[in-house]
Design a protein around this motif. Structure first.
Motif, PDB file in Angstrom:
ATOM      1  N   TYR A  63       0.617  -1.078   9.722  1.00  0.00           N
ATOM      2  CA  TYR A  63       0.765   0.377   9.683  1.00  0.00           C
ATOM      3  C   TYR A  63       1.813   0.827  10.692  1.00  0.00           C
ATOM      4  N   VAL A  64       2.225   2.084  10.556  1.00  0.00           N
ATOM      5  CA  VAL A  64       3.104   2.716  11.538  1.00  0.00           C
ATOM      6  C   VAL A  64       2.635   4.156  11.745  1.00  0.00           C
ATOM      7  N   LEU A  65       3.055   4.749  12.825  1.00  0.00           N
ATOM      8  CA  LEU A  65       2.900   6.179  13.093  1.00  0.00           C
ATOM      9  C   LEU A  65       4.279   6.790  13.160  1.00  0.00           C
ATOM     10  N   LYS A  66       4.479   7.931  12.489  1.00  0.00           N
ATOM     11  CA  LYS A  66       5.782   8.570  12.459  1.00  0.00           C
ATOM     12  C   LYS A  66       5.696  10.014  12.936  1.00  0.00           C
ATOM     13  N   VAL A  94       0.837  -1.209   0.000  1.00  0.00           N
ATOM     14  CA  VAL A  94       0.000   0.000   0.000  1.00  0.00           C
ATOM     15  C   VAL A  94       0.869   1.256   0.000  1.00  0.00           C
ATOM     16  N   ASN A  95       1.608   1.455   1.099  1.00  0.00           N
ATOM     17  CA  ASN A  95       2.485   2.615   1.253  1.00  0.00           C
ATOM     18  C   ASN A  95       1.752   3.935   1.015  1.00  0.00           C
ATOM     19  N   GLN A  96       0.526   4.020   1.527  1.00  0.00           N
ATOM     20  CA  GLN A  96      -0.225   5.277   1.523  1.00  0.00           C
ATOM     21  C   GLN A  96      -0.078   5.920   2.896  1.00  0.00           C
ATOM     22  N   SER A  97      -0.080   7.235   2.923  1.00  0.00           N
ATOM     23  CA  SER A  97       0.069   7.919   4.205  1.00  0.00           C
ATOM     24  C   SER A  97      -0.714   9.213   4.207  1.00  0.00           C
ATOM     25  N   VAL A  98      -0.990   9.696   5.410  1.00  0.00           N
ATOM     26  CA  VAL A  98      -1.639  10.988   5.595  1.00  0.00           C
ATOM     27  C   VAL A  98      -1.008  11.624   6.832  1.00  0.00           C
ATOM     28  N   THR A  99      -0.744  12.916   6.742  1.00  0.00           N
ATOM     29  CA  THR A  99      -0.053  13.627   7.821  1.00  0.00           C
ATOM     30  C   THR A  99      -0.892  14.786   8.324  1.00  0.00           C
ATOM     31  N   THR A 119       2.291  11.275  11.128  1.00  0.00           N
ATOM     32  CA  THR A 119       1.964  10.588   9.880  1.00  0.00           C
ATOM     33  C   THR A 119       1.442   9.191  10.171  1.00  0.00           C
ATOM     34  N   LEU A 120       0.264   8.899   9.644  1.00  0.00           N
ATOM     35  CA  LEU A 120      -0.285   7.549   9.658  1.00  0.00           C
ATOM     36  C   LEU A 120       0.055   6.916   8.310  1.00  0.00           C
ATOM     37  N   GLU A 121       0.879   5.888   8.325  1.00  0.00           N
ATOM     38  CA  GLU A 121       1.331   5.252   7.091  1.00  0.00           C
ATOM     39  C   GLU A 121       0.859   3.798   7.047  1.00  0.00           C
ATOM     40  N   ILE A 122       0.085   3.470   6.015  1.00  0.00           N
ATOM     41  CA  ILE A 122      -0.372   2.098   5.810  1.00  0.00           C
ATOM     42  C   ILE A 122       0.663   1.402   4.936  1.00  0.00           C
ATOM     43  N   LYS A 123       1.289   0.372   5.469  1.00  0.00           N
ATOM     44  CA  LYS A 123       2.412  -0.256   4.779  1.00  0.00           C
ATOM     45  C   LYS A 123       1.967  -1.369   3.832  1.00  0.00           C
ATOM     46  N   ASP A 124       1.124  -2.257   4.318  1.00  0.00           N
ATOM     47  CA  ASP A 124       0.896  -3.507   3.606  1.00  0.00           C
ATOM     48  C   ASP A 124      -0.404  -4.134   4.110  1.00  0.00           C
ATOM     49  N   ILE A 125      -1.037  -4.971   3.287  1.00  0.00           N
ATOM     50  CA  ILE A 125      -2.254  -5.674   3.694  1.00  0.00           C
ATOM     51  C   ILE A 125      -2.169  -7.117   3.209  1.00  0.00           C
ATOM     52  N   VAL A 126      -2.462  -8.049   4.089  1.00  0.00           N
ATOM     53  CA  VAL A 126      -2.659  -9.449   3.722  1.00  0.00           C
ATOM     54  C   VAL A 126      -4.134  -9.768   3.932  1.00  0.00           C
TER      55      VAL A 126
END
Length: 545
Positions: free
Chosen positions: A182-185, A155-160, A165-172
């Motif tokens: 996801y991660v928060l930065k 995915v690698n979509q994010s919103v700040t 920043t909320l970053e969606i990395k991957d989905i299974v």
């Protein structure tokens, strides 16, 4: 073990991600199979090459801009190429002013070409730097394997907002579940240490189909690892296309700031649904303690193996519960009649793979009343229970074993006490039938936190099977009943995975009582009883071609 299975899971074997039993199966196969040993050697060399190619300091944030500023157009050179190289070199070639960037590009292309020319078997060693499920330290084996097999959606979509920043990395995703990584930065791009986000109250994280129809109102769970967090949605019969919606206004406690983080992430399940198989099980039904059970079958998905058990109350049990809970009944408005199952999955040697009572290990995924669905037929008290666990690399014979049925039943525990004597003489009463014990410690004047009215407060402690607050009634010497409810602001039920018994600290608010009688009686309305005299064992059909 077959060559196909060995080759499929060699990368996990090389990364020491296999369980000991699975590792021994692969090791034994490699000792007798030259073809698989050759593939193992090739994967090891590839991993070493990739490690060398990327084994450099992290590039600065200005890396891309610096390259673009040093590029100028260069004519495309037409010459015969192999199919593998044509795909990499199809973009216009550019001349670089700085020799350093040229060398860096050559090293990177070498890694790409190496992975492309590795043959039909694409190693996850390179994919590990794409899929967060593979590259993470630790984590669940089922998600890693599904991502390795290509059942993940990068995915690698994010919103700040507000510097977070909320970053969606991957989905299974497959027919058993959908997991969002996801991660928060912070403003510097560093991953925050606390990645737990609330998905209730003002925050919404939910799942719909492509047409906007609700699939799940919220995630079923959240877990955090080293530098990542996962949200779990349990799926029943999902369509091919889903959308994960994030509508966040508060990222507490990780961010401690109000803001607006909104993302819509589409996911296509067509490939994983095609790779999923449901095997029905016929003739495995039983009845224990007023509950009919039917083991309906097992689903084999890319990331999980899931079984389903249908349950319903017997006709006699249903009639008994209706009499107690009907308007005017002794237990109207209580949870009497509720029940849940306790199970384990064991192998042919009797070793426990996973268990409802003590999940443990890394193969348990979910099983609880929160993952049950009402049956389309049967009315109140009829459910389907879904339990999922991580499948093994090696073939194995497994059994579902029902350990216990836990039911909420009418209690007959009475605790008489003298309010004036509690300060010096607390009253304790044990109930062997329901494996519980309670102690009334004091009764004193206090304030209702909701209405600020003056009320009587009863403080008690206990040990019990229940994970929720018990419900009580209060009687005086002449049989008059007083309303009693729990003060949730000062009450707590706590337990641990190592113990079936929960600790209780409860404050009861008594209303309608003006003058304190010499003697009162606290009556427990319902309690949970666990029935373990059950012998129901069902063979789980293997996932055969």
């Amino acid at each position: 073990m077959k060559c196909a299975d060995c080759q499929k899971y060699l990368p996990l074997y090389l990364d020491n991600e296999c369980e000991p039993r699975e590792k021994e199966s692969i090791k034994a196969h490699l000792e007798t199979c030259e073809a698989c040993r050759n593939i193992r050697n090739r994967l090891q060399k590839e991993a070493e090459a990739i490690s060398e190619a990327i084994g450099m300091e992290r590039l600065p944030d200005s890396f891309t801009r610096s390259i673009l500023e040093q590029l100028e157009p260069y004519p495309v050179v037409q010459q015969p190429q192999t199919e593998a190289v044509q795909e990499v070199a199809s973009a216009p070639l550019r001349k670089r002013r700085n020799v350093f960037w040229k060398r860096a590009l050559v090293a990177a292309c070498a890694v790409v070409i190496l992975s492309i020319t590795a043959g039909a078997l694409i190693s996850p060693a390179f994919a590990a730097y794409i899929s967060s499920f593979i590259s993470r330290i630790g984590g669940e084996f089922g998600l890693k394997r599904a991502a390795e097999q290509g059942f993940n959606t990068p995915v690698n979509q994010s919103v700040t907002d507000q510097g977070i920043t909320l970053e969606i990395k991957d989905i299974v995703a497959d027919q058993t579940r959908l997991v969002v990584s996801y991660v928060l930065k912070d403003e510097s791009g560093n991953v925050l240490p606390n990645l737990v986000i609330r998905y209730y109250e003002e925050n919404r994280i939910y799942l719909t189909d492509g047409a906007g129809n609700m699939i799940s109102h919220k995630p079923h769970g959240l877990s955090q690892g080293a530098g990542y967090a996962d949200l779990l949605f349990m799926l029943k019969k999902p369509p091919n296309d889903l959308i994960v919606h994030f509508e966040m206004v508060n990222l507490k406690p990780a961010a401690l700031k109000q803001g607006n983080w909104k993302l819509d992430v589409p996911v296509n399940l067509e490939k994983s649904i095609q790779a999923t198989k449901f095997i029905p099980v016929e003739g495995e039904a039983a009845s224990f303690h007023g509950i009919d059970l039917d083991f309906e079958g097992v689903t084999y998905g890319p990331s999980a193996t899931r079984f389903v058990v249908a349950t319903r109350r017997t006709a006699e049990e249903k009639e008994h519960i209706e009499k107690l809970t009907d308007p005017g009944g002794a237990l109207e408005g209580t949870s009497v009649g509720d029940y849940r199952l306790h199970y384990r999955i064991e192998d042919e040697a009797g070793a426990v793979i996973t268990s409802q009572t003590n999940p443990g290990g890394n193969r348990h995924i979910y099983f609880s009343p929160g993952y049950s669905y009402p049956l389309e037929e049967g009315g109140d008290g009829a459910w389907r229970w879904y339990g999922a666990f991580v499948p093994s690399v090696a073939e194995e014979k497994l059994w579902f074993v029902l350990e216990a049925i836990e039911k909420t039943e009418q209690a007959d525990l009475l605790i008489p006490f003298r309010p004036a004597d509690l300060a010096s003489n607390p009253v304790t009463k044990q109930d062997d039938k329901f494996s519980s014990i309670f102690t009334i410690k004091r009764m004193e004047k206090g304030t209702d936190p909701t209405t600020n009215e003056s009320v009587w407060l009863i403080s008690l402690t206990g040990k019990m099977l229940e994970s929720d607050y018990p419900r009580w009634k209060l009687y005086d010497e002449v049989g008059k009943t007083y309303e009693v409810r729990t003060d949730y602001s000062t009450s707590v039920v706590s337990g641990s995975i190592d113990s079936e018994i929960n600790e209780l600290e409860q404050t009861l608010i008594v209303t309608g009582l003006s003058t304190l009688p010499d003697q009162l009686t606290l009556s427990l309305q319902t309690a949970q009883k666990r029935y373990t005299d059950i012998n129901w064992k069902v063979a789980i059909p293997p996932n055969t071609p």
